[in-house]
Scaffold this motif. Structure first.
Motif, short mmCIF file in Angstrom:
data_model
loop_
_atom_site.label_atom_id
_atom_site.label_comp_id
_atom_site.label_asym_id
_atom_site.label_seq_id
_atom_site.Cartn_x
_atom_site.Cartn_y
_atom_site.Cartn_z
N ALA A 149 -88.85 11.18 -2.03
CA ALA A 149 -89.15 11.19 -0.60
C ALA A 149 -88.05 10.46 0.18
CB ALA A 149 -90.50 10.51 -0.34
N PRO A 150 -87.87 10.78 1.46
CA PRO A 150 -86.88 10.08 2.28
C PRO A 150 -87.26 8.62 2.44
CG PRO A 150 -88.29 11.41 3.68
CD PRO A 150 -88.62 11.78 2.26
N PHE A 151 -86.27 7.79 2.70
CA PHE A 151 -86.53 6.35 2.79
C PHE A 151 -87.08 6.01 4.17
CE2 PHE A 151 -85.38 1.82 3.13
CZ PHE A 151 -86.01 1.37 1.98
N VAL A 152 -88.39 6.15 4.29
CA VAL A 152 -89.13 5.84 5.52
C VAL A 152 -90.25 4.90 5.14
CG1 VAL A 152 -90.50 6.79 7.41
CG2 VAL A 152 -88.57 8.09 6.52
N LEU A 153 -90.46 3.83 5.90
CA LEU A 153 -91.39 2.77 5.50
C LEU A 153 -92.61 2.63 6.40
CD1 LEU A 153 -88.84 -0.02 4.51
CD2 LEU A 153 -90.02 1.60 3.02
#
Length: 373
Positions: A195-199
């Motif tokens: 997954a994309p690095f989104v927090l």
């Protein structure tokens, strides 16, 4: 964007989906039996769900939501028994394993549902080659930010699950020299990987909106990530495991995921930074190719260890959490598998060496799934 509202669920609740092989009794090749089997099984009382998958040679079972390993294990075995009984009525066999050892993808038949027809039209031959079989493990979290934390924190441990669940050493009639060849088929899809690095969940909604606006995705189902948030369930979904050869092993893997999630959420043992993913593809490949003997690079210390040793070290850290969740027994089994190398892939190679027959191997897999062996 109501579809991406994150449904609150009970923290650390667990559920499992298993994709299973449908095999003919004469030559142990895959057979087109999903429609008939689902129709028959649904006439009988059973827990959980029995659902179609992309081709007529596979079927998916899904458990309900559980707080404990013991309840999950009991339900998986109950679904197994109903499905095995219905299959016997149709003179069909059911088995686990991440890939059928000798089937040919050209012989597969797409299940007649709009989504599956759409995927076949979009992906061409990849849709039929996607007749591989995985276990998906769902872990409940109370909100989206925790889900994204777990998506990235658990990515460090993806090789653990790949190696422990590996059960696809044979594919298209050949020994692939991989412990898990299944993930090579998954990797062919453009929206696979990590997954994309989104927090933060609001940032993830922004990302999804852009992808949807570009016409790349319609729903979360279009992402084939190794670990993905599942907002409609309120879970994080681990998708890297081959389908084990037994229902018990599937429950054991779910218990490991549940205990690991508790450790990560409570202790927050390392910072979630993008560099955490630097060795991700390397570690994942090593686990697929060499299993428990694969090289593992710790993304924080940058040290190299055998994957089996990293699993052993992790199990030590999980001990207090296992006591709280009553998962000491399944985690002891994880430790035994890691120490002794008693994976399903190793069992499959051992069976094949005894007879030199891939059909006999599939027959033995079916017996193992039923609990006969």
């Amino acid at each position: 964007m109501e579809a991406l509202d994150f449904k609150q669920s009970t923290a650390l609740s667990i559920g499992v989906e298993l994709e299973l092989q449908l095999v003919d009794t004469s030559g142990c090749d895959l057979t087109h039996a999903a429609s008939d089997l689902i129709d028959l099984a649904e006439r009988r009382p059973h827990p959980g769900e029995i659902k179609p998958e992309i081709t007529e040679s596979m079927i998916e079972i899904a458990t309900g939501i559980h707080q404990s390993y013991a309840a999950l294990d009991t339900e998986l075995k109950a679904i197994r028994d109903v499905l095995s009984s219905a299959a016997e009525t149709l003179n069909v066999l059911v088995c686990g394993g991440g890939a059928h050892p000798f089937q040919h993808w050209t012989e597969r038949q797409i299940y007649d549902r709009p989504r599956f027809r759409h995927l076949s039209g979009l992906y061409g031959y990849l849709a039929k080659q996607f007749t591989v079989f995985g276990q998906h493990i769902h872990v409940g979290v109370p909100h989206g930010d925790d889900a994204l934390f777990l998506v990235h924190a658990m990515s460090r441990y993806v090789p653990h699950f790949v190696a422990l669940a590996a059960s696809s050493p044979y594919f298209q009639g050949a020994d692939t020299q991989f412990e898990s060849s299944r993930l090579n088929a998954v990797s062919a899809f453009p929206l696979s990987g990590r997954a994309p690095f989104v927090l933060r969940w609001d940032e993830f909604i922004g990302y999804f909106t852009k992808m949807q606006g570009l016409g790349i995705v319609e729903s979360m189902k279009d992402f084939y990530w190794d670990i993905r948030p599942k907002p409609e369930f309120g879970t994080v979904e681990m998708r890297v495991c081959d389908t084990p050869l037994t229902a018990r092993r599937a429950a054991v893997l779910a218990a490991y995921a549940q205990t690991l999630a508790r450790f990560l959420l409570i202790e927050r043992p390392f910072p979630i930074v993008e560099d955490l993913h630097l060795p991700y593809s390397y570690n994942r490949f090593q686990a697929c190719r060499f299993g428990l003997d694969g090289d593992f690079i710790d993304p924080l210390s940058q040290s190299h260890v055998l994957l089996r040793d990293d699993i052993a070290a992790t199990l030590e850290r999980l001990e207090p959490h296992a006591r709280e969740l009553y998962t000491e027994e399944p985690l002891a089994e994880v430790g035994t598998v890691a120490r002794d190398g008693t994976t399903d892939a190793r069992w499959m190679r051992g069976r094949y060496q005894l007879t030199g027959s891939l059909p006999d191997l599939v027959w033995q897999q079916c017996r193992k799934w039923r609990g006969d062996a």
